[in-house]
Design an enzyme around this catalytic site. Structure first.
Site, PDB file in Angstrom:
ATOM      1  N   HIS A 106      95.633  69.023 -97.292  1.00 24.12           N
ATOM      2  CA  HIS A 106      96.013  68.538 -98.624  1.00 24.12           C
ATOM      3  C   HIS A 106      97.416  67.956 -98.561  1.00 24.12           C
ATOM      4  CE1 HIS A 106      96.617  68.086-102.805  1.00 24.12           C
ATOM      5  NE2 HIS A 106      97.434  69.115-102.946  1.00 24.12           N
ATOM      6  N   HIS A 108     100.319  65.170-100.915  1.00 29.22           N
ATOM      7  CA  HIS A 108     100.635  64.304-102.066  1.00 29.22           C
ATOM      8  C   HIS A 108     101.249  63.015-101.520  1.00 29.22           C
ATOM      9  CE1 HIS A 108     101.233  68.211-104.642  1.00 29.22           C
ATOM     10  NE2 HIS A 108      99.958  67.945-104.411  1.00 29.22           N
ATOM     11  N   ASP A 131      85.850  51.896 -89.966  1.00 31.68           N
ATOM     12  CA  ASP A 131      85.759  52.793 -88.810  1.00 31.68           C
ATOM     13  C   ASP A 131      85.909  54.254 -89.239  1.00 31.68           C
ATOM     14  OD1 ASP A 131      85.617  50.624 -87.064  1.00 31.68           O
ATOM     15  OD2 ASP A 131      87.723  50.744 -86.458  1.00 31.68           O
ATOM     16  N   HIS A 171      96.331  63.699-108.900  1.00 33.80           N
ATOM     17  CA  HIS A 171      96.852  64.808-108.097  1.00 33.80           C
ATOM     18  C   HIS A 171      97.219  64.356-106.679  1.00 33.80           C
ATOM     19  CE1 HIS A 171      96.105  69.142-106.412  1.00 33.80           C
ATOM     20  NE2 HIS A 171      97.242  68.621-106.020  1.00 33.80           N
ATOM     21  N   TYR A 225      83.426  54.840 -79.849  1.00 32.54           N
ATOM     22  CA  TYR A 225      84.842  54.565 -79.630  1.00 32.54           C
ATOM     23  C   TYR A 225      85.526  55.721 -78.910  1.00 32.54           C
ATOM     24  CZ  TYR A 225      89.737  53.712 -80.786  1.00 32.54           C
ATOM     25  OH  TYR A 225      91.082  53.512 -80.735  1.00 32.54           O
TER      26      TYR A 225
END
Ligand SMILES: [Zn+2]
Length: 231
Positions: A106, A108, A131, A171, A225
């Protein structure tokens, strides 16, 4: 089971995960995805209903393998000297409902949050995005911290979606991966494409990529890849 005050035992899988999760937090700093104590990385303990996650409110330069918190998948602390991240319930919800996920991140990060603040998905207009994300980076619902609503919003948005990243409305970013490193990579790439598509928008409307080409690029990148294991 390890004692968090002991030095890292390289033969203990949970200690190794503490080391990995601690190190990956420095990648969030290196790629400029976090300020102050915001942001967090977690990893599922393979084969167990446990996860390792960042402690709450500890500055990035004070994080260490020993300070990482071991929690169960209801977010209860199993081992650790600190309270776990305030986003622990969201991470735990993802692990409970998406058994294929081994890592959650997580942040910001600035450009991704600028899209989240408008509640606007980042359109898939670059081959690098096809991709890594294979689709737009979707927007999840507005949800307040304190119960399962952030976790539920992440799972409802990403389940069945190719993108490993979701912009939670007003958020920030949550990303998932097969392990914590993959989830960190998705967070880095999410910010990168959010920035580039934003800059492109300043100059005009980015051109769409045909769905068939997005599909082809994604299939190749996800399967062919990179360095293949030696035969
Ligand atoms: Zn947040």
């Amino acid at each position: 089971m390890s004692d968090p005050t002991d030095p890292i035992d390289p033969t203990d899988p949970i200690d190794l995960l503490r080391q990995q999760v601690s190190d990956l937090h420095q990648e969030l700093v290196r790629y400029d995805l976090v300020v102050w104590t915001a942001g967090n990385v977690s990893a599922r303990v393979p084969g167990e209903d446990l996860m390792v996650i960042k402690p709450s409110g500890v500055p990035y330069d004070e994080l260490s393998p020993e300070s990482m918190i071991l929690c169960d998948l209801d977010g209860n602390v199993v081992e650790g000297d600190y309270a776990p991240s305030s986003d622990t319930a969201a991470h735990a919800y993802v692990y409970r409902h998406m058994p294929e996920v081994g890592g959650v991140v997580h942040t910001h990060s600035t450009y991704a949050c600028a899209w989240a603040a408008r509640g606007e998905a980042v359109p898939c207009v670059l081959t690098a995005m096809a991709d890594e994300f294979g689709a737009e980076i979707p927007v999840g619902p507005f949800a307040l911290i304190g119960d399962d609503s952030i976790g539920r919003g992440i799972v409802e948005t990403l389940r069945g979606h190719r993108s490993p990243a979701v912009l939670m409305k007003s958020h920030g970013v949550f990303t998932i991966g097969k392990d914590a490193r993959a989830a960190v990579k998705a967070a880095v790439m999410c910010e990168d494409v959010a920035r580039t598509v934003h800059v492109s928008r300043q100059l005009g409307e980015p051109l769409p990529i045909a769905q068939a080409d997005i599909d082809r690029l994604n299939l190749r990148y996800q399967n062919v890849y990179g360095q293949q294991p030696a035969r």
